[in-house]
Design a protein around this motif. Structure first.
Motif, mmCIF file in Angstrom:
data_model
loop_
_atom_site.group_PDB
_atom_site.id
_atom_site.type_symbol
_atom_site.label_atom_id
_atom_site.label_comp_id
_atom_site.label_asym_id
_atom_site.label_seq_id
_atom_site.Cartn_x
_atom_site.Cartn_y
_atom_site.Cartn_z
ATOM 1 N N VAL A 28 -24.067 -26.137 3.754
ATOM 2 C CA VAL A 28 -24.604 -25.325 2.675
ATOM 3 C C VAL A 28 -26.124 -25.348 2.807
ATOM 4 C CG1 VAL A 28 -24.657 -27.226 0.988
ATOM 5 C CG2 VAL A 28 -24.552 -24.863 0.188
ATOM 6 N N SER A 29 -26.762 -24.206 2.527
ATOM 7 C CA SER A 29 -28.197 -24.096 2.781
ATOM 8 C C SER A 29 -29.034 -24.530 1.584
ATOM 9 C CB SER A 29 -28.564 -22.659 3.160
ATOM 10 O OG SER A 29 -28.479 -21.805 2.040
ATOM 11 N N LEU A 30 -30.253 -24.986 1.895
ATOM 12 C CA LEU A 30 -31.288 -25.289 0.902
ATOM 13 C C LEU A 30 -32.580 -24.643 1.390
ATOM 14 C CD1 LEU A 30 -29.448 -28.039 1.422
ATOM 15 C CD2 LEU A 30 -30.988 -29.011 -0.273
ATOM 16 N N HIS A 31 -33.382 -24.136 0.458
ATOM 17 C CA HIS A 31 -34.703 -23.597 0.766
ATOM 18 C C HIS A 31 -35.710 -24.189 -0.208
ATOM 19 C CE1 HIS A 31 -32.947 -19.624 2.635
ATOM 20 N NE2 HIS A 31 -32.580 -20.711 3.302
ATOM 21 N N ALA A 32 -36.886 -24.554 0.289
ATOM 22 C CA ALA A 32 -37.933 -25.085 -0.598
ATOM 23 C C ALA A 32 -39.297 -24.888 0.034
ATOM 24 C CB ALA A 32 -37.706 -26.572 -0.881
ATOM 25 N N TYR A 33 -40.246 -24.444 -0.793
ATOM 26 C CA TYR A 33 -41.638 -24.292 -0.368
ATOM 27 C C TYR A 33 -42.528 -24.986 -1.388
ATOM 28 C CZ TYR A 33 -39.873 -20.649 2.770
ATOM 29 O OH TYR A 33 -39.195 -19.968 3.749
ATOM 30 N N TYR A 34 -43.641 -25.520 -0.899
ATOM 31 C CA TYR A 34 -44.540 -26.285 -1.753
ATOM 32 C C TYR A 34 -45.969 -25.817 -1.561
ATOM 33 C CZ TYR A 34 -40.375 -29.140 -2.073
ATOM 34 O OH TYR A 34 -39.083 -29.553 -2.295
ATOM 35 N N GLU A 35 -46.767 -25.907 -2.628
ATOM 36 C CA GLU A 35 -48.172 -25.553 -2.558
ATOM 37 C C GLU A 35 -48.933 -26.349 -3.607
ATOM 38 O OE1 GLU A 35 -49.203 -21.540 -3.952
ATOM 39 O OE2 GLU A 35 -47.185 -21.391 -4.810
ATOM 40 N N GLU A 36 -50.228 -26.484 -3.369
ATOM 41 C CA GLU A 36 -51.097 -27.121 -4.355
ATOM 42 C C GLU A 36 -51.470 -26.089 -5.407
ATOM 43 O OE1 GLU A 36 -55.515 -29.210 -4.630
ATOM 44 O OE2 GLU A 36 -54.442 -29.199 -2.713
ATOM 45 N N THR A 37 -51.258 -26.413 -6.677
ATOM 46 C CA THR A 37 -51.576 -25.499 -7.768
ATOM 47 C C THR A 37 -52.465 -26.194 -8.785
ATOM 48 O OG1 THR A 37 -49.574 -26.144 -8.966
ATOM 49 C CG2 THR A 37 -49.416 -24.221 -7.530
ATOM 50 N N ASP A 38 -53.372 -25.424 -9.392
ATOM 51 C CA ASP A 38 -54.235 -25.895 -10.479
ATOM 52 C C ASP A 38 -55.016 -27.147 -10.096
ATOM 53 O OD1 ASP A 38 -53.170 -23.846 -12.115
ATOM 54 O OD2 ASP A 38 -51.451 -25.113 -12.590
ATOM 55 N N GLY A 39 -55.350 -27.275 -8.805
ATOM 56 C CA GLY A 39 -56.120 -28.434 -8.371
ATOM 57 C C GLY A 39 -55.374 -29.746 -8.439
ATOM 58 N N ASP A 40 -54.048 -29.692 -8.570
ATOM 59 C CA ASP A 40 -53.238 -30.912 -8.724
ATOM 60 C C ASP A 40 -52.813 -31.428 -7.345
ATOM 61 O OD1 ASP A 40 -51.652 -32.961 -9.585
ATOM 62 O OD2 ASP A 40 -50.102 -31.686 -10.479
ATOM 63 N N ARG A 41 -53.764 -31.998 -6.620
ATOM 64 C CA ARG A 41 -53.475 -32.491 -5.273
ATOM 65 C C ARG A 41 -52.574 -33.715 -5.301
ATOM 66 N NH1 ARG A 41 -57.872 -31.850 -0.806
ATOM 67 N NH2 ARG A 41 -57.066 -29.760 -1.242
ATOM 68 N N ASP A 42 -52.691 -34.546 -6.329
ATOM 69 C CA ASP A 42 -51.831 -35.731 -6.406
ATOM 70 C C ASP A 42 -50.358 -35.336 -6.377
ATOM 71 O OD1 ASP A 42 -53.834 -37.662 -6.455
ATOM 72 O OD2 ASP A 42 -54.031 -37.589 -8.629
ATOM 73 N N SER A 43 -49.988 -34.313 -7.154
ATOM 74 C CA SER A 43 -48.592 -33.867 -7.165
ATOM 75 C C SER A 43 -48.218 -33.199 -5.844
ATOM 76 C CB SER A 43 -48.348 -32.900 -8.321
ATOM 77 O OG SER A 43 -48.499 -33.550 -9.567
ATOM 78 N N PHE A 44 -49.143 -32.424 -5.296
ATOM 79 C CA PHE A 44 -48.870 -31.762 -4.017
ATOM 80 C C PHE A 44 -48.547 -32.777 -2.936
ATOM 81 C CE2 PHE A 44 -50.865 -29.609 -0.158
ATOM 82 C CZ PHE A 44 -49.738 -28.850 0.121
#
Length: 502
Positions: A243-259
């Motif tokens: 079964v497939s999974l898709h996920a993309y991530y980006e830094e938002t609102d200057g929140d580098r710690d979460s990124f």
């Protein structure tokens, strides 16, 4: 500079599972310049007789890509496979509604097969089927055209088109992101599950040995997440393999710690899909175990405006050409660690995409090709991450994130290679301080550090460009120690590390 300490132990008696080489797959979609002026550019100084860019081929080999998913992506849900076969000059031009581009179809199935053949024997095709605007008939016809040796109308058509040998596609995606309202031919879980099951049955009547991937959720935040998987698998559980999974991530609102902690989300996504699969299997009283195809993943800055002017219905417009930094490379390395840490259930994974479009390789039309920062973690993981993943339980200081709460500064895994050596992959998420890593080695006859490679930079925004393609590269560092069964190395701030032990 202040320094914290992180620890874990390695023991060959405690492992996760063997790495399927297809964990290091990628993705070629007819989107932007991935195909045209990416891998395929007739007339380029580096193009071969088939129009494939030799400079790009060399970089893809260096990257270590295994499975390559094709031709989409959103593109596939409006695509007619017949448009991309036969004499190139006779192929129709079509509108691609997914990316509002014009598709020339000059690159199609045979060109893709030639591309894979030139990559070498370890590059496997992963074909996506259009279950958006098409269905069972078109899927089995494509299977016959691609794989049947000879003697039928469609196999003979392939031969007449110049491909005497079958393409031998074993791995097939039953559609793409069919849960997404943006998808051409979007369906409910019940509608898709039924269509996927009927398609799978028909394909297995022709070839029972195929590997089939059912569409899972397009991302974990979809409102139908988990319910979609449960409904689809109730129809397809005994008919599909993954079964497939898709996920993309980006830094938002200057929140580098979460990124920097994006892999927390990826690991949770994997674990929740596994639980859902196993729950359906239990309900069906099945002995079968579904594995996962994480066939789209990457850093993708979807919220950034496109710096390139693009008009509707252009050919090969400049879309999604993200320029990646050191920070992005560290996150990509951490996502690779997350995939390896779940090697018992993740059988296939595809970095999306391969060239120009959110890609580790960039090109200029008529000009050079170069490696983005994200090229290096993938290439190193593909080269040194083969074997058995050992169980790593990190004991490390934590830091606070807005999105994921308290997260360990260290993200790590280790792979025992076929020669008995061990490769440790480690990310230091701390942006302003070193991390001392201590690894207890139990039952492993390891006596020396072969090398410690680090990707880091005083400037976390440093990137590679056509003008400066070597600005960011991994470098070897000294100073580690291995004695009395303990490895000690220092991890630089905001860094991706590969430590090879023999």
């Amino acid at each position: 500079m202040s320094r914290d300490t992180a620890r874990f132990a390695l023991d060959p008696d405690f492992s996760v599972g063997r790495v399927d080489p297809r964990l290091f797959g990628s993705f070629v979609e007819h989107l932007g310049r991935c195909v045209y002026t990416g891998i395929f550019e007739p007339g380029h100084p580096a193009a071969d007789a088939d129009g494939l860019r030799v400079d790009v081929l060399e970089l893809v080999r260096e990257l270590g890509v295994t499975a390559v998913r094709y031709p989409g992506g959103n593109f596939v849900s409006g695509h007619r496979w017949e448009d991309g076969v036969g004499p190139a000059e006779d192929r129709p031009r079509r509108l691609d509604p997914a990316w509002r581009s014009t598709e020339t179809n000059r690159f199609g199935l045979a060109e893709f097969a030639a591309f894979l053949k030139k990559l070498g024997p370890h590059a496997e095709p992963m074909m996506a089927l259009n279950l958006g605007t098409r269905g069972v008939t078109e899927a089995v016809e494509l299977l016959e055209y691609a794989n049947h040796p000879a003697g039928t109308a469609l196999s003979e058509r392939r031969i007449a088109h110049g491909s005497e040998d079958p393409f031998g596609v074993r791995l097939w995606c039953l559609g793409n992101e069919m849960d997404g309202p943006w998808q051409t031919g979007h369906k409910t879980a019940a509608e898709y599950g039924r269509l996927a099951a009927e398609t799978a049955r028909a394909m297995r009547q022709i070839d029972p040995g195929l590997e089939l991937v059912a569409c899972g959720s397009s991302h974990r935040t979809m409102p139908t997440f988990a319910a979609w998987e449960a409904t689809v698998l109730a129809e397809t559980y005994e008919l599909v393999d993954h079964v497939s999974l898709h996920a993309y991530y980006e830094e938002t609102d200057g929140d580098r710690d979460s990124f920097l902690a994006s892999a927390v989300d990826m690991e949770s996504f994997i674990e929740q899909v596994v639980v859902t699969c196993d729950h359906v299997g239990a309900r069906l009283k099945s002995e079968k175990r579904i594995t996962l195809s994480f066939d789209e993943w990457n850093v993708w800055y979807q919220r950034r405006p496109n710096p390139h002017p693009v008009e509707d219905w252009q050919e090969a417009p400049r879309l999604l050409e993200d320029v990646y930094t050191v920070t992005d490379a560290v996150v990509v390395g951490s996502l690779l660690i997350a995939l390896l840490r779940h090697a018992d259930r993740v059988a296939v994974a595809c970095l999306a995409q391969l060239v120009n479009v959110i890609a580790p390789i960039m090109t200029e039309p008529g000009g050079p090709a170069w490696r983005q920062t994200t090229f290096f973690p993938f290439a190193q993981a593909s080269r040194h991450g083969r074997g058995t993943v050992l169980d790593v339980r990190v004991d490390a200081p934590t830091y606070a994130t807005r999105r994921y709460g308290d997260v360990p500064l260290l993200h790590a895994t280790a792979v025992r290679n076929e020669d008995g050596g061990v490769t440790v992959f480690a990310v230091n998420r701390a942006q302003d301080r070193e991390l001392l890593l201590k690894v207890a080695l139990r039952g492993l006859e390891l006596t020396r550090i072969v090398e410690h490679s680090v990707l880091a930079d005083p400037d976390p925004e440093a990137c590679n460009t056509a003008a400066d393609p070597g600005r960011v590269v991994p470098r070897l560092v000294d100073g580690g120690a291995l004695g009395d069964g303990v490895l000690e190395v220092v991890l630089e701030p905001l860094s991706w590390n590969v430590i090879r032990l023999a």
